[in-house]
Design a protein around this motif. Structure first.
Motif, PDB file in Angstrom:
ATOM      1  N   GLU A  51      31.785 116.926 155.047  1.00 14.12           N
ATOM      2  CA  GLU A  51      31.495 116.756 156.466  1.00 14.12           C
ATOM      3  C   GLU A  51      31.152 115.305 156.758  1.00 14.12           C
ATOM      4  O   GLU A  51      30.415 114.664 156.010  1.00 14.12           O
ATOM      5  CB  GLU A  51      30.333 117.661 156.866  1.00 14.12           C
ATOM      6  CG  GLU A  51      30.096 117.717 158.344  1.00 14.12           C
ATOM      7  CD  GLU A  51      29.031 118.740 158.719  1.00 14.12           C
ATOM      8  OE1 GLU A  51      28.831 118.922 159.922  1.00 14.12           O
ATOM      9  OE2 GLU A  51      28.409 119.335 157.830  1.00 14.12           O
ATOM     10  N   LEU A  59      35.069 123.093 159.513  1.00 17.67           N
ATOM     11  CA  LEU A  59      34.581 124.460 159.711  1.00 17.67           C
ATOM     12  C   LEU A  59      35.077 125.040 161.028  1.00 17.67           C
ATOM     13  O   LEU A  59      35.306 126.246 161.125  1.00 17.67           O
ATOM     14  CB  LEU A  59      33.055 124.501 159.620  1.00 17.67           C
ATOM     15  CG  LEU A  59      32.466 124.063 158.271  1.00 17.67           C
ATOM     16  CD1 LEU A  59      30.945 124.086 158.313  1.00 17.67           C
ATOM     17  CD2 LEU A  59      32.999 124.909 157.131  1.00 17.67           C
ATOM     18  N   LEU A  62      38.415 126.284 160.224  1.00 19.59           N
ATOM     19  CA  LEU A  62      38.335 127.498 159.400  1.00 19.59           C
ATOM     20  C   LEU A  62      38.074 128.747 160.240  1.00 19.59           C
ATOM     21  O   LEU A  62      38.418 129.844 159.826  1.00 19.59           O
ATOM     22  CB  LEU A  62      37.252 127.345 158.328  1.00 19.59           C
ATOM     23  CG  LEU A  62      37.515 126.272 157.270  1.00 19.59           C
ATOM     24  CD1 LEU A  62      36.351 126.188 156.301  1.00 19.59           C
ATOM     25  CD2 LEU A  62      38.811 126.511 156.545  1.00 19.59           C
ATOM     26  N   TYR A  69      39.903 128.126 153.117  1.00 15.54           N
ATOM     27  CA  TYR A  69      38.956 127.703 152.089  1.00 15.54           C
ATOM     28  C   TYR A  69      38.271 128.934 151.500  1.00 15.54           C
ATOM     29  O   TYR A  69      37.899 129.848 152.226  1.00 15.54           O
ATOM     30  CB  TYR A  69      37.855 126.820 152.680  1.00 15.54           C
ATOM     31  CG  TYR A  69      38.191 125.351 152.816  1.00 15.54           C
ATOM     32  CD1 TYR A  69      39.491 124.889 152.875  1.00 15.54           C
ATOM     33  CD2 TYR A  69      37.169 124.415 152.900  1.00 15.54           C
ATOM     34  CE1 TYR A  69      39.770 123.546 153.022  1.00 15.54           C
ATOM     35  CE2 TYR A  69      37.441 123.067 153.046  1.00 15.54           C
ATOM     36  CZ  TYR A  69      38.744 122.638 153.103  1.00 15.54           C
ATOM     37  OH  TYR A  69      39.016 121.304 153.240  1.00 15.54           O
ATOM     38  N   ASP A  71      34.941 130.602 149.503  1.00 18.22           N
ATOM     39  CA  ASP A  71      33.506 130.388 149.679  1.00 18.22           C
ATOM     40  C   ASP A  71      33.030 129.195 148.869  1.00 18.22           C
ATOM     41  O   ASP A  71      32.194 128.411 149.329  1.00 18.22           O
ATOM     42  CB  ASP A  71      32.717 131.642 149.281  1.00 18.22           C
ATOM     43  CG  ASP A  71      32.886 132.780 150.268  1.00 18.22           C
ATOM     44  OD1 ASP A  71      33.286 132.518 151.432  1.00 18.22           O
ATOM     45  OD2 ASP A  71      32.609 133.933 149.893  1.00 18.22           O
ATOM     46  N   GLU A  73      34.826 126.535 148.029  1.00 20.36           N
ATOM     47  CA  GLU A  73      35.308 125.314 148.684  1.00 20.36           C
ATOM     48  C   GLU A  73      34.458 124.973 149.911  1.00 20.36           C
ATOM     49  O   GLU A  73      34.155 123.803 150.155  1.00 20.36           O
ATOM     50  CB  GLU A  73      36.777 125.470 149.090  1.00 20.36           C
ATOM     51  CG  GLU A  73      37.724 125.455 147.909  1.00 20.36           C
ATOM     52  CD  GLU A  73      39.139 125.843 148.275  1.00 20.36           C
ATOM     53  OE1 GLU A  73      40.070 125.217 147.714  1.00 20.36           O
ATOM     54  OE2 GLU A  73      39.327 126.755 149.119  1.00 20.36           O
ATOM     55  N   LYS A  74      34.041 125.980 150.655  1.00 22.21           N
ATOM     56  CA  LYS A  74      33.150 125.750 151.802  1.00 22.21           C
ATOM     57  C   LYS A  74      31.825 125.167 151.321  1.00 22.21           C
ATOM     58  O   LYS A  74      31.292 124.225 151.917  1.00 22.21           O
ATOM     59  CB  LYS A  74      32.893 127.053 152.563  1.00 22.21           C
ATOM     60  CG  LYS A  74      34.068 127.555 153.343  1.00 22.21           C
ATOM     61  CD  LYS A  74      33.711 128.874 154.002  1.00 22.21           C
ATOM     62  CE  LYS A  74      34.941 129.630 154.401  1.00 22.21           C
ATOM     63  NZ  LYS A  74      34.619 130.978 154.900  1.00 22.21           N
ATOM     64  N   SER A  75      31.285 125.716 150.248  1.00 24.01           N
ATOM     65  CA  SER A  75      30.025 125.239 149.691  1.00 24.01           C
ATOM     66  C   SER A  75      30.154 123.790 149.227  1.00 24.01           C
ATOM     67  O   SER A  75      29.299 122.951 149.523  1.00 24.01           O
ATOM     68  CB  SER A  75      29.596 126.137 148.533  1.00 24.01           C
ATOM     69  OG  SER A  75      28.426 125.656 147.934  1.00 24.01           O
ATOM     70  N   PHE A  77      32.231 121.563 150.285  1.00 21.77           N
ATOM     71  CA  PHE A  77      32.398 120.735 151.476  1.00 21.77           C
ATOM     72  C   PHE A  77      31.028 120.373 152.058  1.00 21.77           C
ATOM     73  O   PHE A  77      30.757 119.227 152.385  1.00 21.77           O
ATOM     74  CB  PHE A  77      33.236 121.480 152.522  1.00 21.77           C
ATOM     75  CG  PHE A  77      33.353 120.776 153.843  1.00 21.77           C
ATOM     76  CD1 PHE A  77      34.294 119.765 154.017  1.00 21.77           C
ATOM     77  CD2 PHE A  77      32.549 121.118 154.908  1.00 21.77           C
ATOM     78  CE1 PHE A  77      34.402 119.113 155.223  1.00 21.77           C
ATOM     79  CE2 PHE A  77      32.659 120.472 156.116  1.00 21.77           C
ATOM     80  CZ  PHE A  77      33.583 119.461 156.279  1.00 21.77           C
TER      81      PHE A  77
END
Length: 84
Positions: A51, A59, A62, A69, A71, A73-75, A77
């Motif tokens: 970010e 996001l 998404l 992504y 979970d 990959e989100k974490s 990020f």
């Protein structure tokens, strides 16, 4: 991760258009470098690696493309995010 492969399919942009995003492998901000994707329709840019206040938040993208992504990959990020 090979970002070009990840974004090779059409995605729904926040502008409401389904597009093939352009991948910019290296772009600088005040805190370092990023991989960014850009919508060819609205030209909005999204940092995909972490970010950054200089770019739109992935996001939001998404929300329209929930399987883009994992979970993990989100974490990842969010962990490397810059200050706002």
């Amino acid at each position: 991760m090979n970002w070009s492969e990840k974004f090779q399919n059409k995605l729904d942009c926040i502008c409401g258009t389904s597009v093939f995003f352009d991948v910019i492998e290296t772009i600088e901000c005040d805190w370092g470098e990023h991989v960014v994707i850009q919508c060819p329709h609205c030209e909005e840019s999204f940092s995909v690696d972490k970010e950054c206040p200089a770019f739109e938040n992935i996001l939001k993208l998404l929300e329209k493309n929930p399987l883009l992504y994992s979970d993990q990959e989100k974490s990842n990020f969010l962990i490397g995010s810059h200050p706002n």
